[in-house]
Design an enzyme around this catalytic site. Structure first.
Site, PDB file in Angstrom:
ATOM      1  CG  ASP A  11       6.110  -9.002   4.018  1.00  0.00           C
ATOM      2  OD1 ASP A  11       5.566  -9.034   2.858  1.00  0.00           O
ATOM      3  OD2 ASP A  11       5.552  -8.291   4.906  1.00  0.00           O
ATOM      4  CG  ASP A  16       5.388  -5.832   7.474  1.00  0.00           C
ATOM      5  OD1 ASP A  16       5.724  -5.514   6.178  1.00  0.00           O
ATOM      6  OD2 ASP A  16       5.123  -7.441   7.930  1.00  0.00           O
ATOM      7  CG  ASN A  40       6.729  -5.750   1.842  1.00  0.00           C
ATOM      8  OD1 ASN A  40       5.256  -5.495   0.894  1.00  0.00           O
ATOM      9  ND2 ASN A  40       6.142  -5.960   3.521  1.00  0.00           N
ATOM     10  CB  THR A 124       2.367  -8.780   9.521  1.00  0.00           C
ATOM     11  OG1 THR A 124       4.098  -8.507   9.377  1.00  0.00           O
ATOM     12  CG2 THR A 124       2.186  -8.189  10.529  1.00  0.00           C
ATOM     13  CG  PHE A 165       1.577  -7.375  -1.405  1.00  0.00           C
ATOM     14  CD1 PHE A 165       2.266  -7.613  -0.474  1.00  0.00           C
ATOM     15  CD2 PHE A 165       1.892  -7.728  -2.523  1.00  0.00           C
ATOM     16  CE1 PHE A 165       3.798  -8.144  -0.337  1.00  0.00           C
ATOM     17  CE2 PHE A 165       3.431  -7.665  -2.987  1.00  0.00           C
ATOM     18  CZ  PHE A 165       4.417  -8.077  -2.025  1.00  0.00           C
ATOM     19  CG  ASN A 166       0.664  -9.823   3.491  1.00  0.00           C
ATOM     20  OD1 ASN A 166       1.628  -9.895   3.073  1.00  0.00           O
ATOM     21  ND2 ASN A 166       0.499  -9.381   4.472  1.00  0.00           N
ATOM     22  CG  HIS A 238      -1.625  -2.536   4.875  1.00  0.00           C
ATOM     23  ND1 HIS A 238      -3.239  -2.411   4.672  1.00  0.00           N
ATOM     24  CD2 HIS A 238      -1.393  -1.583   4.765  1.00  0.00           C
ATOM     25  CE1 HIS A 238      -2.904  -1.936   3.583  1.00  0.00           C
ATOM     26  NE2 HIS A 238      -2.357  -1.205   3.019  1.00  0.00           N
ATOM     27  CG  ASP A 239       1.672  -6.012   7.774  1.00  0.00           C
ATOM     28  OD1 ASP A 239       2.952  -4.966   8.058  1.00  0.00           O
ATOM     29  OD2 ASP A 239       1.250  -5.803   7.802  1.00  0.00           O
TER      30      ASP A 239
HETATM   31  O1  RIB Z   1      -1.777  -5.511   1.883  1.00  0.00           O
HETATM   32  C1  RIB Z   1      -0.249  -4.839   3.043  1.00  0.00           C
HETATM   33  C2  RIB Z   1       0.309  -6.044   3.259  1.00  0.00           C
HETATM   34  O2  RIB Z   1       1.271  -6.067   1.906  1.00  0.00           O
HETATM   35  C3  RIB Z   1       0.918  -5.565   3.459  1.00  0.00           C
HETATM   36  O3  RIB Z   1       1.533  -6.404   5.094  1.00  0.00           O
HETATM   37  C4  RIB Z   1       2.123  -5.099   4.180  1.00  0.00           C
HETATM   38  O4  RIB Z   1       3.540  -4.277   4.669  1.00  0.00           O
HETATM   39  C5  RIB Z   1       2.690  -5.568   2.603  1.00  0.00           C
HETATM   40  O5  RIB Z   1       3.027  -7.051   2.782  1.00  0.00           O
HETATM   41 CA    CA Z   2       3.735  -6.998   5.565  1.00  0.00          CA
END
Ligand code: RIB
Ligand code: CA
Length: 311
Positions: A11, A16, A40, A124, A165-166, A238-239
């Site tokens: 996303d 990403d 996102n 991701t 979040f994801n 993160h990703d």
């Molecule tokens: O919490 C971080 C995640 O949420 C990452 O994948 C970032 O791109 C968002 O999608």
């Molecule tokens: Ca992401």
């Protein structure tokens, strides 16, 4: 070298984008397709952003858009992190890059079913596409070797105190994935908040010169603004962790846990709950990455940026 066949579901989103930049520089990966999902930003924007990054890299994998919203909930996006476009910061040209006419879920089904060897999925973003795929076509699970996902946390969340979040965006889809029986490698906040890139390291990438390093640094400078404002010494990659744990596993320390996803919690919706009891008889369903060799991670990311032609 036997390349790992990959479907990359994302996303984009700044991190990403960095994950795609890193992944397409890895000789060990054969990325069959990139699929996009709302997260996102809305689906229209994450598709455009994927095209921009793939155009920047000069790569043309099959590309398909997937779910425009979570399976059972309204979409939550993250403009405060990634901007309204989902990839605010540097202007990146939008290439003439027609996406597949089929939905990402159908493209995933076809590629996995037709693959002569088990496919690895890198995820991701919110897991909506995979949740739909496993619901509609459960038979594909037998030809998936691993899902390497960025999401969740054994400790605190980031979107709520309990949820990352994801997973928070689509807990039902995540529950389907975590209970699917497909082997999982989970790069949650426990490891990704240690995968920080510092301002001076961003500047080293920019100093490489060339379109990819310069735009990577510009994306990271924008992305760092959110983390700096919230007291972090660097931006959390993160990703890219979900990619690097496949290509550079020695950089990561992981533990096997049984992880479940909360979908009915007043305060804990989207929480990934790991069974940490030493005497638990719950069968582990995930390798949860807990630590990373940060300096080496930044080194291999920098090397990946340097590997692109200096167009
Ligand atoms: O919490 C971080 C995640 O949420 C990452 O994948 C970032 O791109 C968002 O999608
Ligand atoms: Ca992401």
């Amino acid at each position: 070298m036997n390349k790992i066949p990959i479907i990359f579901d994302c996303d984009p989103g700044h991190d990403d984008a960095i994950a795609l930049i890193f992944a397409f520089a890895q000789a060990s990966l054969d990325i069959k397709a990139v699929t996009t999902v709302a997260g996102n930003a809305g689906l229209d924007k994450t598709l455009i952003n994927a095209k921009k990054i793939l155009g920047l890299l000069g790569r043309r994998p099959l590309l398909a858009a997937g779910a425009a919203k979570p399976m059972f909930r309204n979409l939550v996006t993250a403009p405060q992190v990634h901007g309204e476009s989902g990839l605010d910061g540097p202007a990146i040209p939008l290439p003439d890059y027609p996406e597949e006419k089929v939905n990402a879920v159908e493209l995933m089904r076809r590629l996995i079913t037709e693959s002569p060897e088990p496919v690895t999925i890198i995820a991701t973003g919110p897991l909506t596409n995979l949740g739909i795929l496993f619901t509609a076509f459960p038979e594909v699970k037998k030809n998936i070797s691993t899902i390497s996902l960025m999401g969740g946390a054994i400790g605190a969340g980031n979107w709520t105190s309990a949820a990352e979040f994801n997973i928070y965006v689509d807990p039902e889809a995540a529950d389907i994935v975590f209970s699917s029986g497909v082997p999982l490698v989970m790069s949650g906040l426990d490891v990704t908040t240690k995968a920080l890139i510092m301002k001076d390291e961003i500047d080293v990438i920019r100093s490489l010169g060339g379109a990819v390093p310069v735009l990577t640094a510009d994306l990271l400078d924008f992305y760092f603004q959110f983390y700096k404002k919230n007291g972090y010494p660097g931006a959390a990659l993160h990703d890219p962790c979900a990619v690097a744990c496949l290509t550079h596993p020695a950089l990561f320390t992981g533990r096997r846990y049984h992880v479940v996803v909360e979908t009915k919690g007043k305060h804990t919706d989207g929480m990934t709950l790991a069974d940490l009891r030493p005497y638990s008889d719950a069968k582990p369903n995930a390798i949860v990455n807990m630590d990373i060799d940060r300096k080496e991670f930044i080194k291999v990311l920098t090397e990946a940026c340097a590997a692109y032609p200096k167009a």
